[in-house]
Design a protein around this motif. Sequence first.
Motif, PDB file in Angstrom:
ATOM      1  N   CYS A   1      -6.402  -2.305   0.590  1.00 51.79           N
ATOM      2  CA  CYS A   1      -5.406  -2.410   1.651  1.00 51.79           C
ATOM      3  C   CYS A   1      -6.108  -2.898   2.911  1.00 51.79           C
TER       4      CYS A   1
ATOM      5  N   CYS B   1      -5.802  -0.039   5.681  1.00 49.80           N
ATOM      6  CA  CYS B   1      -6.502   1.233   5.457  1.00 49.80           C
ATOM      7  C   CYS B   1      -7.998   1.033   5.196  1.00 49.80           C
TER       8      CYS B   1
ATOM      9  N   CYS C   1       0.859  -1.190   0.000  1.00 54.39           N
ATOM     10  CA  CYS C   1       0.000   0.000   0.000  1.00 54.39           C
ATOM     11  C   CYS C   1       0.888   1.230   0.000  1.00 54.39           C
TER      12      CYS C   1
ATOM     13  N   ARG D   1       0.186   4.038   0.962  1.00 50.84           N
ATOM     14  CA  ARG D   1      -0.121   4.918   2.088  1.00 50.84           C
ATOM     15  C   ARG D   1       0.472   4.381   3.382  1.00 50.84           C
ATOM     16  N   CYS D   2       0.351   3.059   3.591  1.00 49.21           N
ATOM     17  CA  CYS D   2       0.762   2.524   4.895  1.00 49.21           C
ATOM     18  C   CYS D   2       1.766   1.381   4.794  1.00 49.21           C
TER      19      CYS D   2
HETATM   20 ZN   LIG Z   1      -2.789   0.982   3.523  1.00 48.69          ZN
END
Ligand SMILES: [Zn+2]
Length: 360
Positions: A338, A341, A318, A320-321
Amino acid sequence: MPELPEVESVRAGLARHVVGRTVAGVEVLDARPLRRQVGGAQAFTRELEGRAITAAVRRGKFLWLALDDGRALSAHLGMSGQLLVRGTSAGPGSDAPDDRSASGPVADGESFLGDPAAARVDLTATRAPSLVRDLSAHPRHLRVRLHLSARPGDPGTGAALDLVDQRMLGGLHVVDLAPTADGAPGGQGSQAPLLPADATHIARDLLDPFLDRGAAVARMRASRRGVKTLLMDQGIVSGVGNIYADEGLWRARLHGLRPGRALGPRVALGLLEATAQVMEQALAVGGTSFDALYVDAEGAAGFFARQLQAYGRAGQECRRCGAVMRGEIIAGRSHAFCPRCQTRPRGGTSVQVASRRSGR
Ligand SMILES: [Zn+2]
């Protein structure tokens, strides 16, 4: 399937190159794309010849060319359909003047389509648009050609609009226009409050200023169906397919199986806004460079594909994370998400799910 940004790129190209021309002749090399035409190829030819094209209009993924007799030529690109314009130069007829200043890899954007030996833009899902030189007079998979009247500035004596389709899932047909239910314009590209009579069940799309977002939110929140399925329901909002649904859900941090009725109004609205933003970005990237009218078989957003955050990324981290993205199947469609998330709802017994180790 091409989704809203890809179809809008095609529409803008049609507005620029085709609107204002008259259909001088029709060549049907293969009648199968006309399967929705009442009366078949003969009727298709008869109803188009002599007609002027007055606008190129789109609602969601639906595209039509308005004709001067009050009807329309409806175009479905299906999985592999392409509309290609030959023998034109950029001229009057565009309803998007910005097009003129943003012609991508072509220096002035004025001549390359008009030169039969010149390059055109090849848009695919997996790489940036590039100029290609593959302009045989009758390309493989050419199904229907409309011969169009010349405009001032054209290099030759007329232009052509080709439907090229490898898999034969796209099609053309002439259809009546019907009034919109709300009296607002039928779609992008025309102020006329009309849309094809066989498309009146299609909701306004997420980039349509006349979309009633509150009503769309209410419909989503009244449903027990999964939010991904709702987002792709063309009767609620149109234009969203599998790619932009996954992208919008990732941005909104929602798992696609979350039931619509479990969403608060702000969350539901946030999902619509996130999805609209992704499509606007795809359009901004693609729309400035898509000059030739070409939608790839997979329709994956031209070279926006490299900016995708979720679609097709199961098994990857992911962005983002850092968690490993997962894939599963929702209502027969892949869903990449994800797990950190986009928390998967518990239970979800009302929705059929078949898990996959990794899914596309
Ligand atoms: Zn994520």
